[in-house]
Design a protein around this motif. Structure first.
Motif, short mmCIF file in Angstrom:
data_model
loop_
_atom_site.label_atom_id
_atom_site.label_comp_id
_atom_site.label_asym_id
_atom_site.label_seq_id
_atom_site.Cartn_x
_atom_site.Cartn_y
_atom_site.Cartn_z
N LEU A 101 0.85 33.00 3.11
CA LEU A 101 1.83 32.02 2.37
C LEU A 101 2.81 32.52 1.41
CD1 LEU A 101 -0.83 29.34 1.22
CD2 LEU A 101 0.31 29.57 3.54
N THR A 102 3.92 31.64 1.26
CA THR A 102 5.20 32.00 0.51
C THR A 102 5.22 30.92 -0.61
OG1 THR A 102 6.69 32.73 2.17
CG2 THR A 102 7.75 32.10 0.19
N ILE A 103 5.18 31.21 -1.89
CA ILE A 103 5.28 30.08 -3.11
C ILE A 103 6.66 30.07 -3.39
CG2 ILE A 103 4.16 29.60 -5.16
CD1 ILE A 103 2.01 29.80 -2.81
N ARG A 104 7.11 28.88 -3.53
CA ARG A 104 8.44 28.63 -4.15
C ARG A 104 8.48 27.62 -5.18
NH1 ARG A 104 12.00 26.23 0.30
NH2 ARG A 104 13.75 26.71 -1.14
N HIS A 105 9.19 27.77 -6.27
CA HIS A 105 9.68 26.76 -7.22
C HIS A 105 10.69 26.46 -7.15
CE1 HIS A 105 6.16 28.74 -10.44
NE2 HIS A 105 5.90 28.96 -9.24
N ILE A 106 10.96 24.91 -6.91
CA ILE A 106 12.30 24.46 -6.69
C ILE A 106 12.35 23.33 -7.53
CG2 ILE A 106 13.55 23.22 -4.85
CD1 ILE A 106 11.08 24.07 -3.21
N THR A 107 13.69 23.41 -8.37
CA THR A 107 14.03 22.32 -9.23
C THR A 107 15.45 22.22 -9.42
OG1 THR A 107 13.71 21.98 -11.89
CG2 THR A 107 14.28 24.38 -11.25
N GLY A 108 16.07 21.31 -10.00
CA GLY A 108 17.29 21.00 -10.14
C GLY A 108 18.13 20.58 -8.95
N ALA A 109 19.11 21.16 -8.84
CA ALA A 109 20.28 20.97 -7.69
C ALA A 109 19.52 21.59 -6.40
CB ALA A 109 21.44 21.27 -7.80
N ALA A 110 18.52 22.32 -6.40
CA ALA A 110 18.07 23.04 -5.25
C ALA A 110 16.92 21.91 -4.48
CB ALA A 110 17.33 24.03 -5.50
N LEU A 111 16.40 20.73 -5.24
CA LEU A 111 15.55 19.82 -4.58
C LEU A 111 16.38 19.00 -3.63
CD1 LEU A 111 13.53 18.84 -7.85
CD2 LEU A 111 12.72 19.75 -5.69
N THR A 112 15.86 18.71 -2.59
CA THR A 112 16.63 18.04 -1.44
C THR A 112 15.65 16.91 -0.82
OG1 THR A 112 16.00 19.52 0.34
CG2 THR A 112 17.84 19.95 -0.79
N GLU A 113 16.19 16.01 -0.06
CA GLU A 113 15.39 14.92 0.51
C GLU A 113 14.31 15.68 1.56
OE1 GLU A 113 15.31 11.28 0.57
OE2 GLU A 113 15.71 12.11 -1.52
N ALA A 114 14.53 16.81 2.07
CA ALA A 114 13.63 17.33 2.92
C ALA A 114 12.40 17.95 1.97
CB ALA A 114 14.20 18.43 3.39
N HIS A 115 12.32 18.07 0.77
CA HIS A 115 11.47 18.62 -0.15
C HIS A 115 10.71 17.46 -0.31
CE1 HIS A 115 14.26 22.04 -1.23
NE2 HIS A 115 13.35 22.62 -0.37
N GLU A 170 10.51 14.51 1.32
CA GLU A 170 9.82 14.10 2.42
C GLU A 170 8.48 14.58 2.80
OE1 GLU A 170 9.08 11.37 5.28
OE2 GLU A 170 10.97 11.26 4.01
N ALA A 171 8.51 16.08 2.43
CA ALA A 171 7.44 16.81 2.68
C ALA A 171 6.32 16.64 1.56
CB ALA A 171 7.76 18.28 2.54
N PHE A 172 6.88 16.49 0.30
CA PHE A 172 5.84 15.99 -0.74
C PHE A 172 5.34 14.83 -0.55
CE2 PHE A 172 4.32 14.92 -4.88
CZ PHE A 172 3.58 15.95 -5.17
N TRP A 173 5.95 13.73 -0.14
CA TRP A 173 5.52 12.24 0.17
C TRP A 173 4.26 12.57 1.19
CZ3 TRP A 173 4.71 7.87 -1.41
CH2 TRP A 173 4.37 6.83 -0.65
N ILE A 174 4.43 13.26 2.30
CA ILE A 174 3.23 13.37 2.85
C ILE A 174 1.88 13.92 2.28
CG2 ILE A 174 2.15 14.62 5.06
CD1 ILE A 174 5.21 14.51 6.13
N PHE A 175 2.04 15.08 1.42
CA PHE A 175 0.82 15.56 0.65
C PHE A 175 0.52 14.31 -0.29
CE2 PHE A 175 3.73 19.55 0.73
CZ PHE A 175 3.29 19.85 2.25
N TYR A 176 1.49 13.71 -0.91
CA TYR A 176 1.07 12.70 -2.08
C TYR A 176 0.21 11.65 -1.46
CZ TYR A 176 1.41 8.93 -5.55
OH TYR A 176 1.14 7.60 -6.26
N GLN A 177 0.86 11.12 -0.27
CA GLN A 177 0.12 9.95 0.38
C GLN A 177 -1.54 10.46 0.84
OE1 GLN A 177 2.25 7.28 3.26
NE2 GLN A 177 3.25 9.49 3.63
N ASP A 178 -1.55 11.51 1.21
CA ASP A 178 -3.04 11.95 1.52
C ASP A 178 -3.90 11.89 0.50
OD1 ASP A 178 -5.04 13.44 3.29
OD2 ASP A 178 -4.88 14.86 1.80
#
Length: 379
Positions: free
Chosen positions: A207-221, A223-231
């Motif tokens: 796996l690759t671990i990424r820390h994302i904050t500020g302007a680097a956060l996008t709708e694609a991120h 959308e991915a997290f929404w799937i995790f959160y719903q579960d």
């Protein structure tokens, strides 16, 4: 010098109050009581009509008509999303023929994070604001009013007003001036160090671990997290508390205070943990995954959070409610407090008796848990 008579008012919601006026009372230290976070909850329909969380901020103005003291209050018709469990109280009150709901809740919704519940530009207005909360309960014939996860320095304010105080336990990580994660590990007993290193190695294989904050956060991120959160939300609560628009609005308005930690396999996100950054604390809030990987929850929510806090020079990581499994990962037991206003004398007496007995058990548990921390005893 005596004050002029105090008049309080109830707003239709946080969004109806100017952000500058709200934040002049709330301060900037704790993001969960700031105007941005609470108004995002409203605008995303995570709270409001149909959710059981009706925003009713209680406000005391100064002589110029500007908010000088605010309580982020909600009318509740259930006890979900609070993390201080009063379901037995509700059952007892209903069996006695009363109506426990609606009740008044002073809280950051869905957020078991200690913080100010009396937002005070004028600290001298604290008693008046508490009195206003009591008046709302009394005048509307509510069974009770509750302030949950109160900052420690505000507990005496509620206690002085005669509210019943309840104690609980969370597990927080403390930064003892660590220069790195290995520096932190060096404070642990050898067996605990080895166990954590083993967990971390297994968790990130392939796996690759990424820390994302500020302007680097996008709708694609999001959308991915929404799937995790719903579960996670479906498994823990039956349905998610937050709506999909909440995360987009968070990215628009609070991106610099959001830290999304993602685990990717071949460039595809498979798990994530969302944190908010406070003045001196990293707050771990939501987690989820689309692929089960041993120890990955511990890696993203606990160990990566520790690394992020050390890198930012933050004093604390708060990783949410409950969870004795955090103890072995270097998180230590800390007390939490809530305050409860119960107008009915008989009901108050019964709850007070319960709380007295519960406090003894909580104190005993905390002493026991403190003896189990993984730190070396020769420190």
């Amino acid at each position: 010098m005596s004050r002029d008579p105090i008049t309080a008012r109830i707003s239709d919601g946080v969004s109806a109050i100017r952000a500058a006026d709200w934040d002049a009372c709330a301060g900037a230290g704790n993001p969960f009581v700031g105007h941005a976070f609470l108004s995002i909850l409203e605008e995303s329909d995570s709270v409001g009509q149909g959710t059981g969380w009706q925003p009713l901020p209680v406000i005391v103005d100064d002589a110029d008509g500007r908010p000088a003291a605010i309580a982020p209050a909600y009318a509740k018709n259930h006890s979900q999303g609070e993390y201080v469990f009063d379901h037995p109280w509700a059952d007892a009150w209903e069996r006695a023929g009363g109506s426990y709901y609606p009740k008044l809740q002073v809280a950051a919704p869905f957020t078991p994070v200690p913080g100010p519940r009396l937002l005070l530009r004028d600290a001298g207005l604290a008693p008046a604001l508490i009195g206003a909360l009591e008046a709302v309960a009394d005048q509307n014939d509510l069974s009770s009013a509750h302030a949950t996860f109160i900052a420690p320095d505000q507990v005496p304010l509620f206690e002085a007003a005669g509210w019943l105080i309840r104690t609980g336990t969370q597990f927080h990580w403390r930064n003892d001036g660590y220069a790195s994660f290995d520096d932190f590990l060096g404070r642990l007993a050898s067996r605990k160090r080895k166990a954590i290193r083993h967990e971390r190695a297994k968790a990130v294989e392939g796996l690759t671990i990424r820390h994302i904050t500020g302007a680097a956060l996008t709708e694609a991120h999001w959308e991915a997290f929404w799937i995790f959160y719903q579960d996670t939300g479906s498994r823990k609560w039956g349905h998610p508390y937050l709506t999909r628009p909440f995360f987009s609005l968070l990215g628009e308005r609070m991106a610099d205070r959001a830290l999304l930690i993602l685990a990717e396999r071949d460039g595809r996100p498979i798990a994530g943990a969302l944190n908010l950054i406070g003045a001196d604390t990293l707050y771990g809030r939501y987690w989820g995954c689309s692929e089960e990987v041993p120890f990955l929850h511990f890696e993203l929510c606990y160990y990566q959070a520790i690394e992020a806090a050390i890198a930012r020079g933050l004093a604390t990581v708060e990783a949410g409610a409950q969870g004795e499994h955090k103890l072995a990962r270097g998180y230590v037991p800390v007390p939490t407090w809530s305050a409860h206003y119960i107008p009915d004398r008989n009901f108050r007496r019964a709850v007070a008796d319960f709380l007295a007995r519960e406090r003894v058990g909580v104190a005993n548990d905390q002493r026991y848990l403190n003896a189990l921390t993984p730190f070396r005893r020769d420190q």
